[in-house]
Motif scaffolding. Structure first.
Motif, PDB file in Angstrom:
ATOM      1  N   LEU B  11       0.826  -1.210   0.000  1.00  0.00           N
ATOM      2  CA  LEU B  11       0.000   0.000   0.000  1.00  0.00           C
ATOM      3  C   LEU B  11       0.860   1.260   0.000  1.00  0.00           C
ATOM      4  O   LEU B  11       1.946   1.266   0.574  1.00  0.00           O
ATOM      5  CB  LEU B  11      -0.906   0.016   1.235  1.00  0.00           C
ATOM      6  CG  LEU B  11      -1.836  -1.178   1.436  1.00  0.00           C
ATOM      7  CD1 LEU B  11      -2.671  -0.979   2.689  1.00  0.00           C
ATOM      8  CD2 LEU B  11      -2.743  -1.364   0.236  1.00  0.00           C
ATOM      9  N   GLU B  13       1.574   5.073   1.305  1.00  0.00           N
ATOM     10  CA  GLU B  13       1.431   5.666   2.639  1.00  0.00           C
ATOM     11  C   GLU B  13       0.042   6.301   2.793  1.00  0.00           C
ATOM     12  O   GLU B  13      -0.611   6.166   3.825  1.00  0.00           O
ATOM     13  CB  GLU B  13       2.517   6.730   2.786  1.00  0.00           C
ATOM     14  CG  GLU B  13       2.817   7.092   4.198  1.00  0.00           C
ATOM     15  CD  GLU B  13       4.045   7.982   4.270  1.00  0.00           C
ATOM     16  OE1 GLU B  13       5.006   7.566   4.916  1.00  0.00           O
ATOM     17  OE2 GLU B  13       4.047   9.074   3.680  1.00  0.00           O
ATOM     18  N   TYR B  16      -2.569   3.533   3.188  1.00  0.00           N
ATOM     19  CA  TYR B  16      -2.367   2.872   4.487  1.00  0.00           C
ATOM     20  C   TYR B  16      -2.975   3.709   5.614  1.00  0.00           C
ATOM     21  O   TYR B  16      -3.748   3.215   6.437  1.00  0.00           O
ATOM     22  CB  TYR B  16      -0.867   2.659   4.714  1.00  0.00           C
ATOM     23  CG  TYR B  16      -0.529   1.926   5.993  1.00  0.00           C
ATOM     24  CD1 TYR B  16      -0.726   0.560   6.093  1.00  0.00           C
ATOM     25  CD2 TYR B  16      -0.008   2.608   7.093  1.00  0.00           C
ATOM     26  CE1 TYR B  16      -0.406  -0.125   7.268  1.00  0.00           C
ATOM     27  CE2 TYR B  16       0.307   1.944   8.268  1.00  0.00           C
ATOM     28  CZ  TYR B  16       0.107   0.570   8.353  1.00  0.00           C
ATOM     29  OH  TYR B  16       0.415  -0.091   9.518  1.00  0.00           O
ATOM     30  N   TYR B  17      -2.663   4.990   5.624  1.00  0.00           N
ATOM     31  CA  TYR B  17      -3.170   5.847   6.698  1.00  0.00           C
ATOM     32  C   TYR B  17      -4.681   6.102   6.579  1.00  0.00           C
ATOM     33  O   TYR B  17      -5.359   6.252   7.589  1.00  0.00           O
ATOM     34  CB  TYR B  17      -2.394   7.170   6.737  1.00  0.00           C
ATOM     35  CG  TYR B  17      -1.167   7.084   7.631  1.00  0.00           C
ATOM     36  CD1 TYR B  17      -1.272   6.552   8.913  1.00  0.00           C
ATOM     37  CD2 TYR B  17       0.069   7.523   7.204  1.00  0.00           C
ATOM     38  CE1 TYR B  17      -0.161   6.465   9.747  1.00  0.00           C
ATOM     39  CE2 TYR B  17       1.186   7.444   8.026  1.00  0.00           C
ATOM     40  CZ  TYR B  17       1.061   6.908   9.296  1.00  0.00           C
ATOM     41  OH  TYR B  17       2.165   6.822  10.108  1.00  0.00           O
ATOM     42  N   ILE B  87      -5.411  -4.581   5.062  1.00  0.00           N
ATOM     43  CA  ILE B  87      -4.485  -3.867   5.960  1.00  0.00           C
ATOM     44  C   ILE B  87      -3.756  -4.846   6.880  1.00  0.00           C
ATOM     45  O   ILE B  87      -2.594  -4.633   7.219  1.00  0.00           O
ATOM     46  CB  ILE B  87      -5.185  -2.722   6.728  1.00  0.00           C
ATOM     47  CG1 ILE B  87      -4.123  -1.709   7.147  1.00  0.00           C
ATOM     48  CG2 ILE B  87      -5.980  -3.199   7.921  1.00  0.00           C
ATOM     49  CD1 ILE B  87      -4.555  -0.317   7.200  1.00  0.00           C
ATOM     50  N   GLU B  90      -0.930  -6.079   4.986  1.00  0.00           N
ATOM     51  CA  GLU B  90       0.081  -5.026   4.863  1.00  0.00           C
ATOM     52  C   GLU B  90       0.894  -4.913   6.152  1.00  0.00           C
ATOM     53  O   GLU B  90       2.115  -4.730   6.107  1.00  0.00           O
ATOM     54  CB  GLU B  90      -0.601  -3.674   4.540  1.00  0.00           C
ATOM     55  CG  GLU B  90       0.331  -2.486   4.420  1.00  0.00           C
ATOM     56  CD  GLU B  90       1.316  -2.578   3.255  1.00  0.00           C
ATOM     57  OE1 GLU B  90       1.325  -3.612   2.543  1.00  0.00           O
ATOM     58  OE2 GLU B  90       2.081  -1.619   3.072  1.00  0.00           O
ATOM     59  N   ILE B  91       0.224  -5.065   7.295  1.00  0.00           N
ATOM     60  CA  ILE B  91       0.942  -4.989   8.573  1.00  0.00           C
ATOM     61  C   ILE B  91       1.966  -6.136   8.650  1.00  0.00           C
ATOM     62  O   ILE B  91       3.104  -5.930   9.067  1.00  0.00           O
ATOM     63  CB  ILE B  91      -0.052  -4.992   9.760  1.00  0.00           C
ATOM     64  CG1 ILE B  91      -0.840  -3.669   9.769  1.00  0.00           C
ATOM     65  CG2 ILE B  91       0.668  -5.189  11.095  1.00  0.00           C
ATOM     66  CD1 ILE B  91      -2.077  -3.656  10.636  1.00  0.00           C
ATOM     67  N   LEU B  94       4.854  -5.225   6.466  1.00  0.00           N
ATOM     68  CA  LEU B  94       5.682  -4.190   7.098  1.00  0.00           C
ATOM     69  C   LEU B  94       6.522  -4.785   8.231  1.00  0.00           C
ATOM     70  O   LEU B  94       7.677  -4.406   8.412  1.00  0.00           O
ATOM     71  CB  LEU B  94       4.805  -3.045   7.615  1.00  0.00           C
ATOM     72  CG  LEU B  94       4.116  -2.193   6.537  1.00  0.00           C
ATOM     73  CD1 LEU B  94       3.132  -1.216   7.162  1.00  0.00           C
ATOM     74  CD2 LEU B  94       5.139  -1.438   5.704  1.00  0.00           C
TER      75      LEU B  94
END
Lengths: 194, 106
Positions: B11, B13, B16-17, B87, B90-91, B94
């Protein structure tokens, strides 16, 4: 050229670069002249030194009267971005100055999309002017072959008009090349950071 | 959700936010404020950027628009179950990046 000195202030001006136009509108705003309308080189301002605004020019994906155009304006209004006027698919918006700089596009992806829209607009404008310019020149041949004094005068007008249009088309083309360079630069950036 | 899609997603930024912010219903302006607060003033979202991202996320059904229950004209959005899966992937991605980064450079 300006008309009126009190509240309404009209300025005739032409830009071929949207960044320069935006910069000029913000300089005018700093002097207390707030944009109220724009059409074909005619900028109308109101004198207002009480409120301080930052102006931005945006190019819509679709015309303003389309549902997506209207939805975007409604969204901007929700974010305290005030719509002022439009010309074709260009919209003029402003926001009251704060500690935060007023920016519409803040990441690379959306900046690339916006820049590509501008580039396409200038290319289309350059093509249209080139076609009209060339067709103006071709009418000269028929006017010269008629060889009367009135047709010679018409031919001279066409030469001037055709030359101006072709020159403008060249300017818009050069402009669109500068946007191509910017897009390439941003696309390289997106390969290493998002 | 197709497996391929979850594996390939990295994703931006901005996205993501926005997805993090929409753990609860929010309208556009509140998303901007929330992202700014979450990132300690580092990330500011412009209205044009936010509109484009919201439109894409709605198309992908990662978020949904809530029906207007109040007289308030502002549209509110919230993350969907598909968005939550995205998400979470994605976590994990990350976490892998951070773990590998620390292994070599800490």
């Amino acid at each position: 050229m300006s008309e009126g000195i009190l509240m309404k202030h009209v300025v005739w001006k032409w830009f071929i670069n949207v960044e320069k136009e935006e910069k000029w509108l913000n300089l005018m705003a700093d002097k207390g002249f707030q944009l109220t309308s724009f059409r074909f080189g005619r900028y109308v301002f109101n004198q207002d030194k009480e409120n301080q605004y930052t102006y931005k020019i945006d190019l819509l994906k679709q015309p303003l009267h389309y549902p997506k155009g209207k939805a975007y304006l409604a969204f901007l209004a929700e974010q305290q971005v005030e719509y002022i006027c439009h010309s074709m698919q260009w919209i003029y918006v402003r926001q009251i100055k704060s500690n935060e700089p007023f920016q519409l596009y803040t990441d690379i992806t959306s900046t690339i999309e916006y820049t590509k829209r501008i580039q396409t607009f200038y290319i289309m404008l350059a093509c249209a002017m080139l076609v009209i310019g060339i067709s103006t020149f071709t009418t000269i041949i028929s006017l010269f072959t008629a060889s009367s004094s009135s047709s010679n005068a018409m031919a001279m007008i066409n030469v001037t008009l055709g030359s101006i249009l072709i020159m403008l088309s060249f300017l818009f083309l050069v402009n669109s090349i500068s946007y191509s360079k910017l897009i390439k630069k941003l696309e390289k950036e997106i390969l290493i950071r998002s | 959700m197709p497996k391929q899609e979850t594996e390939r997603i990295a994703l931006t930024e901005t996205v993501y936010y926005i997805l993090l912010s929409l753990h609860e219903p929010m309208h556009g302006y509140k998303i901007m404020q929330h992202v700014k607060q979450l990132s300690r003033d580092r990330v500011s979202l412009g209205a044009g950027t936010l509109y484009g991202a919201i439109s894409t996320l709605l198309d992908k059904q990662w978020i949904q628009m809530l029906p207007n229950v109040q007289d308030d004209r502002k549209k509110e959005y919230v993350i969907t179950s598909l968005g939550i899966s995205i998400i979470k992937h994605e976590i994990l991605r990350l976490e892998e990046l951070i773990a590998n980064g620390k292994k070599y450079y800490e």
